[in-house]
Write a protein that holds these residues in place. Structure first.
Motif, PDB file in Angstrom:
ATOM      1  N   UNK A  54       1.280  -1.526   0.226  1.00  0.00           N
ATOM      2  CA  UNK A  54       0.057   0.139   0.130  1.00  0.00           C
ATOM      3  C   UNK A  54       0.852   1.393  -0.332  1.00  0.00           C
ATOM      4  N   UNK A  55       0.565   2.125  -0.537  1.00  0.00           N
ATOM      5  CA  UNK A  55       1.057   3.337  -0.846  1.00  0.00           C
ATOM      6  C   UNK A  55       0.512   3.798   0.408  1.00  0.00           C
TER       7      UNK A  55
ATOM      8  N   UNK B 290      -8.229  -3.426   2.859  1.00  0.00           N
ATOM      9  CA  UNK B 290      -6.847  -4.371   2.008  1.00  0.00           C
ATOM     10  C   UNK B 290      -5.941  -3.957   2.457  1.00  0.00           C
ATOM     11  N   UNK B 291      -5.880  -2.667   3.159  1.00  0.00           N
ATOM     12  CA  UNK B 291      -4.405  -2.090   3.586  1.00  0.00           C
ATOM     13  C   UNK B 291      -3.366  -2.291   4.551  1.00  0.00           C
ATOM     14  N   UNK B 292      -3.915  -3.541   5.803  1.00  0.00           N
ATOM     15  CA  UNK B 292      -3.234  -3.703   6.458  1.00  0.00           C
ATOM     16  C   UNK B 292      -2.810  -5.312   6.177  1.00  0.00           C
ATOM     17  N   UNK B 293      -3.434  -6.082   4.779  1.00  0.00           N
ATOM     18  CA  UNK B 293      -4.005  -7.621   4.948  1.00  0.00           C
ATOM     19  C   UNK B 293      -2.059  -8.349   4.197  1.00  0.00           C
ATOM     20  N   UNK B 294      -0.424  -6.837   4.304  1.00  0.00           N
ATOM     21  CA  UNK B 294       0.404  -7.494   3.991  1.00  0.00           C
ATOM     22  C   UNK B 294       0.873  -8.117   5.425  1.00  0.00           C
TER      23      UNK B 294
ATOM     24  N   UNK C 170      -1.434  -1.612  14.628  1.00  0.00           N
ATOM     25  CA  UNK C 170      -2.681  -1.769  16.113  1.00  0.00           C
ATOM     26  C   UNK C 170      -4.029  -1.796  14.969  1.00  0.00           C
ATOM     27  N   UNK C 171      -3.942  -1.114  13.582  1.00  0.00           N
ATOM     28  CA  UNK C 171      -5.381  -1.854  13.088  1.00  0.00           C
ATOM     29  C   UNK C 171      -5.286  -2.527  12.681  1.00  0.00           C
ATOM     30  N   UNK C 172      -3.850  -3.623  12.143  1.00  0.00           N
ATOM     31  CA  UNK C 172      -3.790  -5.099  12.457  1.00  0.00           C
ATOM     32  C   UNK C 172      -4.539  -6.025  13.285  1.00  0.00           C
ATOM     33  N   UNK C 173      -4.188  -5.124  14.468  1.00  0.00           N
ATOM     34  CA  UNK C 173      -4.301  -5.758  15.593  1.00  0.00           C
ATOM     35  C   UNK C 173      -5.873  -6.223  15.385  1.00  0.00           C
ATOM     36  N   UNK C 174      -6.397  -5.119  15.288  1.00  0.00           N
ATOM     37  CA  UNK C 174      -8.504  -4.970  15.614  1.00  0.00           C
ATOM     38  C   UNK C 174      -8.548  -6.138  13.922  1.00  0.00           C
ATOM     39  N   UNK C 175      -8.145  -5.830  13.307  1.00  0.00           N
ATOM     40  CA  UNK C 175      -8.785  -6.729  12.062  1.00  0.00           C
ATOM     41  C   UNK C 175      -8.450  -8.559  12.901  1.00  0.00           C
TER      42      UNK C 175
END
Length: 795
Positions: free
Chosen positions: A267-268, A289-293, A322-327
């Motif tokens: 992601x940019x 989509x942007x935290x799937x990596x 932190x956003x990834x953790x929420x997912x």
């Protein structure tokens, strides 16, 4: 009788000098690699010491022309302050501390930088010294005005940093000594000088009006990012927490440590930098989509092993993880960040593109120092995510003298206490070569576990590496075979290499990502399974654990292995690996050379006759060493307590000067005799020794206090020692003035001479032996002053 205007002029001159020091420190933090407090303070004291030497050599001429020279000295200090940014940008362009060992021209540029920084302090010190020499009988009250003004300067600079950049302030502060010049001017006798002061004022205003923005080192993260195609700064904001830049670029992508198996486009992102160093990023694009990596990075390991519920992120920065953790379905994420400017930007201007993360019902933001929360929090967490260790591509020793209080054994123990029974600490470290940071981190982790009575530390640690980074997972309970199998399978599908625990097969540790040599795994095994102390002693770099007493995590150079390292790498390559360590010795040698030329050599030709020469030399040298050692160690230790180097320097120096000034003023009520001085020196030595024993624990217990309470607590801690320390200098001046007035400017020069090298020496001692030893040396210096006083029979 001293004119009241002189007290005001002395106060505002001292305020400008101290504030100017802090402005230079903050400016160096932005454009170079450190605040270099030891260098700025030593250059300032060099200016004061050289001015004392000048006064010693030409005392009669200066006294005879006192009325003429005093406003001129104020004005020259102002002009030199206002022109610093212009000179360093246009006369000495391109200077970079990082290149000092690869380009010999940088040494010459460094000397010119010293000179430019030196001149404002030289003229300001000459003005103060001239006043003290002319009015030595009023030294107590004048010294009080001097130190109180200096204390106000520290508070002034901290406030101004909220509204102006440090390079703007260094010029603006020149208005203060210019005002002082007009205050001390006798208009009836010096009409021509009045015209000259007007001219100097115009020069200062001219430099203030210029926009001389210093160039940030080309090797800092910000400069590298701005070199990308289409990169531009979309926001710039200064504060005492640092100089914040937000950069956008169509070529800027964010996916740290991404697996080579990832087939999509990363992601940019918007990139945040504080003082030119990486602070964090905000990935752009669709939230889904942007935290799937992250599922293709080593940061996902805690979720591979299990399902942590409560997550804590000290020094969170922009907190994309932190956003990834929420997912992943965590129940709460607690973010700790002391840079309130960055927090406010994430809450307001960038809230939309940041998915309003800081307003998420499961996210808590705690503003303050991370160690404060670790000590004060009562919540237990399933995952504590430390900030990254080092930087992409490997860390050099450029940060050798930077304090890192979140990577010490004490910090890890604080975090360990906050873990649930099955909780993890996660620390990402960027790989370097020769290997240093991962080994030092593992040493710190192992000692942490041993101090917490973990009998088999190796059963609590997972280590996995990629092509560029490695992640340590440290579990409160023993790691299970099921968790190991999950990590092994994850590595096979993502092309990562597990290294620890022991049941990882040798062929698995280097299956996908080949390192320059095969020593990495053997080094890890030596620390984790072998005799750790023996390995640390034999390894050519210092990989012993950092501590709160020596919080220099990135100091890797080991002096005892210099010959071996030089033979293996060559001096230039070695210096490139450890420039921060060697730079402090370059500073020491250059300061010593300048001190010899500007202070010691002239004093050798000064023919001072009469009693007290030996006493003056020993007494005032020891005072200079003792005072600066105390000041430097307090600055270093209060960085942890207050959280920011500039806050710590401003608070410690301001409080030290204010209460030293109060002690100086109070000392005027007592006769300058042997009995009084003996009591003062005994009190100083006793208090310093007491501080050496209890200060660490007292600061540790209060680290979770609010900012307002911390200020009061700092006052209570610093004031007793500073008060009695402030009495020693004016009492000594009054004693030698009563017996031999010619020694007064000589004492000023000798004291400055000792103080100059003390700032650098104190930092070197702290780096090698710890803050406690610095404190003991300070006590020893004051004890030498006491002996000098007791042995002078004519006192």
């Amino acid at each position: 009788m001293v004119n009241k205007r002189l007290y005001v002029a002395i106060g505002i001159l001292s305020a400008s000098i101290i504030a100017f020091q802090f402005a230079l420190m903050q400016n160096l933090s932005v454009v170079q690699w450190n605040h270099f407090a030891y260098m700025i303070i030593s250059v300032a004291l060099l200016g004061f010491g050289a001015s004392g030497t000048l006064l010693s050599l030409f005392r009669n001429q200066f006294i005879r022309n006192y009325v003429l020279l005093l406003p001129l000295l104020f004005a020259m200090s102002a002009v030199c302050m206002s022109s610093v940014m212009f000179l360093t940008k246009n006369i000495i362009p391109g200077f970079d501390i990082y290149m000092i060992f690869s380009d010999t021209r940088e040494i010459g540029r460094l000397v010119l930088v010293y000179l430019v920084y030196f001149l404002p302090f030289f003229f300001g010190g000459a003005a103060l010294g001239l006043v003290y020499t002319r009015h030595s009988s009023s030294i107590s009250s004048l010294y009080f005005a001097d130190l109180v003004g200096a204390a106000m300067g520290g508070a002034l600079l901290t406030a101004l940093l909220w509204v102006m950049y440090p390079w703007q302030l260094s010029s603006l502060l020149s208005l203060l000594p210019m005002i002082g010049a007009f205050l001390v001017l006798d208009y009836r006798k010096n009409k021509r000088i009045f015209i000259f002061l007007i001219f100097c004022a115009f020069i200062s205003v001219y430099f203030i009006s210029r926009k001389d923005i210093p160039a940030i080192s080309q090797y800092k993260s910000l400069s590298k990012t701005l070199a990308m195609q289409g990169a531009k700064v979309i926001l710039e904001k200064g504060s005492p927490y640092g100089h914040l830049h937000v950069v956008s670029s169509p070529a800027l992508r964010f996916a740290p440590g991404l697996s080579l198996n990832w087939t999509q486009t990363p992601p940019k992102a918007l990139a945040f930098f504080n003082n030119g160093n990486w602070f964090g990023a905000i990935p752009l694009g669709k939230s889904s989509e942007k935290y799937k990596f992250y599922d293709y990075t080593l940061y996902a390991l805690p979720f591979v092993c299990g399902m942590p519920e409560k997550v804590l992120m000290p020094d969170a920065g922009t907190a994309p993880f932190a956003s990834f953790c929420l997912t992943k379905g965590v129940s709460s994420v607690t973010l700790v960040e002391e840079n309130i400017v960055a927090v406010n930007l994430l809450k307001n201007r960038f809230a939309g593109i940041h998915d309003s993360l800081l307003y998420h019902p499961l996210v808590k933001i705690r503003e303050g120092h991370s160690r404060s929360l670790l000590l004060s929090d009562t919540v237990t967490y399933d995952l504590i995510v430390f900030p990254d260790v080092g930087s992409f591509g490997g860390i050099s020793g450029v940060m050798a003298v930077s304090e890192q209080y979140l990577f010490t054994v004490e910090a890890f123990r604080n975090a360990w206490d906050r873990l649930s029974h099955t909780g993890y600490l996660m620390i990402n470290v960027w790989l370097d070569y020769p290997v240093r940071a991962p080994l030092k981190l593992l040493s710190t982790i192992k000692e942490t576990l041993e101090r917490n009575n973990v009998l088999h530390p190796e059963t609590h640690i997972l280590l996995v590496r990629s092509w560029c980074n490695a992640v340590f997972l440290v579990k409160k309970s023993a790691i299970t075979p099921v968790e190991v199998d999950r990590v092994r399978q994850y590595c096979l599908t993502r092309s990562f290499d597990p290294v620890v625990p022991a049941n990882i097969l040798p062929k698995e540790t280097g299956l996908f990502n080949i390192l320059p040599d095969e020593s990495f795994g053997s080094y890890i095994d030596s620390i984790l399974y072998g005799n750790t102390q023996r390995f640390q002693a034999r390894y050519p770099f210092d990989v012993t654990p950092a501590s709160d007493n020596q919080p220099y995590f990135y100091r890797f150079f080991k002096p005892t292995h210099y010959c071996q390292l030089k033979e293996q790498y060559g001096f230039r390559s070695l210096a490139y690996l450890e420039p921060g360590y060697f730079f402090i010795f370059i500073t020491l040698f250059q300061i010593l050379a300048a001190e010899f030329v500007l202070i010691i050599l002239p004093l050798l030709f000064l023919r001072v006759k009469g009693p007290g020469i030996g006493f003056t030399l020993i007494y005032f040298s020891a005072l200079g060493i003792g005072f600066m050692f105390v000041e430097i160690v307090l600055i270093q230790q209060f960085i942890l307590f207050l959280g920011q180097p500039i806050y710590a320097a401003a608070a410690v120096i301001s409080l030290m000067l204010f209460f030293s000034g109060t002690g100086s003023f109070f000392s005027g009520r007592y006769p300058a005799d042997k009995i009084i001085l003996k009591k003062v020196l005994v009190a100083i030595v006793s208090l310093i020794l007491l501080y050496a024993l209890i200060l660490n624990s007292m600061l540790g217990r209060a680290i979770y206090f609010s900012a307002e309470v911390k200020i009061v607590y700092s006052v209570l801690l610093i004031s007793p020692l500073a008060f009695v320390m402030g009495m020693a200098f004016p009492l000594g001046i009054r004693i030698i003035s009563n017996r031999n007035k010619l020694l007064v400017p000589w004492a000023w020069g000798v004291n400055g001479c000792a103080s100059v090298i003390s700032t650098v020496l104190a930092t070197i001692v702290a780096m090698h032996f710890g803050f406690q030893d610095v404190t003991f040396i300070a006590a020893g210096a004051y004890f030498v002053s006491l002996l000098a006083m007791l042995l002078w029979k004519k006192l």
